[in-house]
Design a protein around this motif. Structure first.
Motif, PDB file in Angstrom:
ATOM      1  N   PRO A 187     -13.700 -40.369   9.799  1.00  0.00           N
ATOM      2  CA  PRO A 187     -13.436 -40.605  11.226  1.00  0.00           C
ATOM      3  C   PRO A 187     -12.507 -41.795  11.456  1.00  0.00           C
ATOM      4  O   PRO A 187     -11.716 -41.799  12.401  1.00  0.00           O
ATOM      5  CB  PRO A 187     -14.828 -40.878  11.814  1.00  0.00           C
ATOM      6  N   LEU A 188     -12.613 -42.803  10.572  1.00  0.00           N
ATOM      7  CA  LEU A 188     -11.768 -43.987  10.731  1.00  0.00           C
ATOM      8  C   LEU A 188     -10.296 -43.634  10.583  1.00  0.00           C
ATOM      9  O   LEU A 188      -9.439 -44.218  11.252  1.00  0.00           O
ATOM     10  CB  LEU A 188     -12.163 -45.059   9.713  1.00  0.00           C
ATOM     11  N   LEU A 189      -9.999 -42.674   9.730  1.00  0.00           N
ATOM     12  CA  LEU A 189      -8.609 -42.258   9.542  1.00  0.00           C
ATOM     13  C   LEU A 189      -8.010 -41.772  10.862  1.00  0.00           C
ATOM     14  O   LEU A 189      -6.881 -42.116  11.216  1.00  0.00           O
ATOM     15  CB  LEU A 189      -8.533 -41.154   8.488  1.00  0.00           C
ATOM     16  N   GLY A 190      -8.787 -40.979  11.602  1.00  0.00           N
ATOM     17  CA  GLY A 190      -8.314 -40.510  12.900  1.00  0.00           C
ATOM     18  C   GLY A 190      -8.108 -41.647  13.882  1.00  0.00           C
ATOM     19  O   GLY A 190      -7.124 -41.672  14.632  1.00  0.00           O
ATOM     20  N   LEU A 191      -9.025 -42.605  13.878  1.00  0.00           N
ATOM     21  CA  LEU A 191      -8.908 -43.763  14.771  1.00  0.00           C
ATOM     22  C   LEU A 191      -7.670 -44.591  14.441  1.00  0.00           C
ATOM     23  O   LEU A 191      -6.922 -45.004  15.341  1.00  0.00           O
ATOM     24  CB  LEU A 191     -10.163 -44.632  14.648  1.00  0.00           C
ATOM     25  N   LEU A 192      -7.454 -44.833  13.155  1.00  0.00           N
ATOM     26  CA  LEU A 192      -6.304 -45.639  12.747  1.00  0.00           C
ATOM     27  C   LEU A 192      -4.994 -44.936  13.092  1.00  0.00           C
ATOM     28  O   LEU A 192      -4.029 -45.579  13.526  1.00  0.00           O
ATOM     29  CB  LEU A 192      -6.374 -45.925  11.246  1.00  0.00           C
ATOM     30  N   ALA A 193      -4.966 -43.619  12.906  1.00  0.00           N
ATOM     31  CA  ALA A 193      -3.754 -42.867  13.236  1.00  0.00           C
ATOM     32  C   ALA A 193      -3.452 -42.970  14.727  1.00  0.00           C
ATOM     33  O   ALA A 193      -2.300 -43.169  15.135  1.00  0.00           O
ATOM     34  CB  ALA A 193      -3.921 -41.406  12.820  1.00  0.00           C
ATOM     35  N   TYR A 194      -4.502 -42.847  15.549  1.00  0.00           N
ATOM     36  CA  TYR A 194      -4.293 -42.906  17.000  1.00  0.00           C
ATOM     37  C   TYR A 194      -3.816 -44.286  17.437  1.00  0.00           C
ATOM     38  O   TYR A 194      -2.824 -44.418  18.166  1.00  0.00           O
ATOM     39  CB  TYR A 194      -5.579 -42.551  17.747  1.00  0.00           C
ATOM     40  N   PHE A 195      -4.521 -45.337  16.994  1.00  0.00           N
ATOM     41  CA  PHE A 195      -4.176 -46.674  17.471  1.00  0.00           C
ATOM     42  C   PHE A 195      -2.889 -47.205  16.840  1.00  0.00           C
ATOM     43  O   PHE A 195      -2.278 -48.133  17.365  1.00  0.00           O
ATOM     44  CB  PHE A 195      -5.342 -47.634  17.247  1.00  0.00           C
ATOM     45  N   SER A 196      -2.481 -46.612  15.736  1.00  0.00           N
ATOM     46  CA  SER A 196      -1.172 -46.951  15.191  1.00  0.00           C
ATOM     47  C   SER A 196      -0.069 -46.462  16.125  1.00  0.00           C
ATOM     48  O   SER A 196       0.944 -47.134  16.328  1.00  0.00           O
ATOM     49  CB  SER A 196      -1.001 -46.320  13.804  1.00  0.00           C
ATOM     50  N   ALA A 197      -0.292 -45.293  16.720  1.00  0.00           N
ATOM     51  CA  ALA A 197       0.689 -44.723  17.648  1.00  0.00           C
ATOM     52  C   ALA A 197       0.518 -45.249  19.067  1.00  0.00           C
ATOM     53  O   ALA A 197       1.476 -45.271  19.848  1.00  0.00           O
ATOM     54  CB  ALA A 197       0.581 -43.200  17.650  1.00  0.00           C
ATOM     55  N   HIS A 198      -0.720 -45.665  19.424  1.00  0.00           N
ATOM     56  CA  HIS A 198      -1.014 -46.161  20.773  1.00  0.00           C
ATOM     57  C   HIS A 198      -1.776 -47.482  20.657  1.00  0.00           C
ATOM     58  O   HIS A 198      -2.994 -47.522  20.851  1.00  0.00           O
ATOM     59  CB  HIS A 198      -1.855 -45.151  21.558  1.00  0.00           C
ATOM     60  N   PRO A 199      -1.096 -48.570  20.320  1.00  0.00           N
ATOM     61  CA  PRO A 199      -1.790 -49.843  20.087  1.00  0.00           C
ATOM     62  C   PRO A 199      -2.459 -50.437  21.320  1.00  0.00           C
ATOM     63  O   PRO A 199      -3.372 -51.246  21.191  1.00  0.00           O
ATOM     64  CB  PRO A 199      -0.681 -50.761  19.566  1.00  0.00           C
ATOM     65  N   ASP A 200      -2.021 -50.035  22.514  1.00  0.00           N
ATOM     66  CA  ASP A 200      -2.621 -50.559  23.741  1.00  0.00           C
ATOM     67  C   ASP A 200      -3.660 -49.565  24.246  1.00  0.00           C
ATOM     68  O   ASP A 200      -3.310 -48.500  24.759  1.00  0.00           O
ATOM     69  CB  ASP A 200      -1.550 -50.770  24.812  1.00  0.00           C
ATOM     70  N   PRO A 201      -4.967 -49.885  24.119  1.00  0.00           N
ATOM     71  CA  PRO A 201      -5.992 -48.928  24.542  1.00  0.00           C
ATOM     72  C   PRO A 201      -6.034 -48.705  26.047  1.00  0.00           C
ATOM     73  O   PRO A 201      -6.685 -47.779  26.525  1.00  0.00           O
ATOM     74  CB  PRO A 201      -7.300 -49.564  24.052  1.00  0.00           C
ATOM     75  N   ALA A 202      -5.327 -49.548  26.814  1.00  0.00           N
ATOM     76  CA  ALA A 202      -5.323 -49.379  28.269  1.00  0.00           C
ATOM     77  C   ALA A 202      -4.461 -48.204  28.698  1.00  0.00           C
ATOM     78  O   ALA A 202      -4.548 -47.740  29.828  1.00  0.00           O
ATOM     79  CB  ALA A 202      -4.823 -50.651  28.947  1.00  0.00           C
ATOM     80  N   GLN A 203      -3.624 -47.708  27.785  1.00  0.00           N
ATOM     81  CA  GLN A 203      -2.732 -46.617  28.140  1.00  0.00           C
ATOM     82  C   GLN A 203      -2.847 -45.488  27.129  1.00  0.00           C
ATOM     83  O   GLN A 203      -3.085 -45.715  25.947  1.00  0.00           O
ATOM     84  CB  GLN A 203      -1.279 -47.097  28.199  1.00  0.00           C
ATOM     85  N   GLN A 204      -2.668 -44.281  27.614  1.00  0.00           N
ATOM     86  CA  GLN A 204      -2.665 -43.109  26.743  1.00  0.00           C
ATOM     87  C   GLN A 204      -1.605 -42.155  27.250  1.00  0.00           C
ATOM     88  O   GLN A 204      -1.717 -41.586  28.328  1.00  0.00           O
ATOM     89  CB  GLN A 204      -4.038 -42.422  26.737  1.00  0.00           C
ATOM     90  N   ASN A 205      -0.526 -42.056  26.478  1.00  0.00           N
ATOM     91  CA  ASN A 205       0.591 -41.192  26.882  1.00  0.00           C
ATOM     92  C   ASN A 205       1.088 -41.519  28.288  1.00  0.00           C
ATOM     93  O   ASN A 205       1.409 -40.633  29.080  1.00  0.00           O
ATOM     94  CB  ASN A 205       0.180 -39.715  26.819  1.00  0.00           C
ATOM     95  N   GLY A 206       1.078 -42.836  28.607  1.00  0.00           N
ATOM     96  CA  GLY A 206       1.614 -43.256  29.892  1.00  0.00           C
ATOM     97  C   GLY A 206       0.658 -43.097  31.050  1.00  0.00           C
ATOM     98  O   GLY A 206       1.011 -43.352  32.189  1.00  0.00           O
ATOM     99  N   ARG A 207      -0.596 -42.657  30.789  1.00  0.00           N
ATOM    100  CA  ARG A 207      -1.560 -42.458  31.870  1.00  0.00           C
ATOM    101  C   ARG A 207      -2.674 -43.493  31.785  1.00  0.00           C
ATOM    102  O   ARG A 207      -2.936 -44.069  30.747  1.00  0.00           O
ATOM    103  CB  ARG A 207      -2.157 -41.044  31.801  1.00  0.00           C
ATOM    104  N   ASP A 208      -3.395 -43.631  32.892  1.00  0.00           N
ATOM    105  CA  ASP A 208      -4.518 -44.545  33.081  1.00  0.00           C
ATOM    106  C   ASP A 208      -4.320 -45.829  32.285  1.00  0.00           C
ATOM    107  O   ASP A 208      -5.213 -46.554  32.001  1.00  0.00           O
ATOM    108  CB  ASP A 208      -5.875 -43.891  32.746  1.00  0.00           C
TER     109      ASP A 208
END
Length: 208
Positions: A187-208
């Motif tokens: 599961p950590l692999l998926g988390l690292l992949a996501y946050f590597s591409a989206h380092p700011d958790p306040a945004q996701q693909n430009g939304r919220d």
């Protein structure tokens, strides 16, 4: 029960479970947070819960972002997709060294990480260093040794703190805390992949 009612029932159950994981909202007796911010669930190898539940928080936050929704936690409390991502990101940061011990629980990452993991190939000398056969019982001396493992299992994540005090003994014998497993890393692999591409958790693909 019709399709709409079935979906609503599923959504309510999903929201309730997600709410049980959120600090400041959760009142679930089996979900706690350590003083340093680590999600703690009673049982062995706590990091398996940390990585899998963080992955679930991230997946649900992405669903909510696309649906334009939020989590209803009862009593008027709600949680946004960004809040869920922040909780997941905090757990990843803790695993990688942002914790009271300043220890990364991923072997080989950062200046300080577990040196005595519960892993036979990591704790026994290599064939180059010890060409002779090492029998099963002969490995006991290496298991009991206080010396660091001679072979780094780079990237392995161990069970980590097993109580709510952020303590970690770094001892092979305490396998509940020092053993790396695939069900922690996956599961950590998926988390690292996501946050590597989206380092700011306040945004996701430009939304919220």
């Amino acid at each position: 029960m019709g399709k709409d009612e079935y979906f609503q029932s599923f959504r309510e159950n999903a929201d309730n479970f997600i709410c049980s994981l959120l600090p400041g909202i959760s009142g679930h007796p089996q979900i706690q947070y350590s003083p340093g911010g680590l999600l703690f669930k009673v049982g062995n190898s706590n990091m398996q819960h940390v990585t899998s539940l963080s992955f679930l928080l991230l997946a649900y936050s992405n669903y909510l972002s696309h649906a334009g929704g939020h989590v209803s936690c009862g009593g008027g409390a709600t949680a946004s997709p960004a809040q869920l991502r922040r909780v997941a990101k905090r757990q990843v940061d803790y695993i990688l060294g942002d914790n009271p011990l300043r220890m990364s629980y991923m072997v080989g990452y950062g200046p300080r990480y577990p040196l005595r993991i519960h892993h036979r190939a990591s704790s026994l000398p290599s064939v180059a260093a010890h060409p002779a056969r090492i029998g099963c019982k002969a490995g006991a001396a290496y298991y009991a040794s206080p010396a660091p493992n001679p072979n780094l299992l780079v990237g392995a994540v161990v069970g980590g703190p097993s109580n709510s005090t952020d303590a970690f003994p770094d001892a092979r014998a305490v396998f509940q805390q020092s053993e790396p497993t695939t069900y922690i890393n996956a599961p950590l692999l998926g988390l690292l992949a996501y946050f590597s591409a989206h380092p700011d958790p306040a945004q996701q693909n430009g939304r919220d």
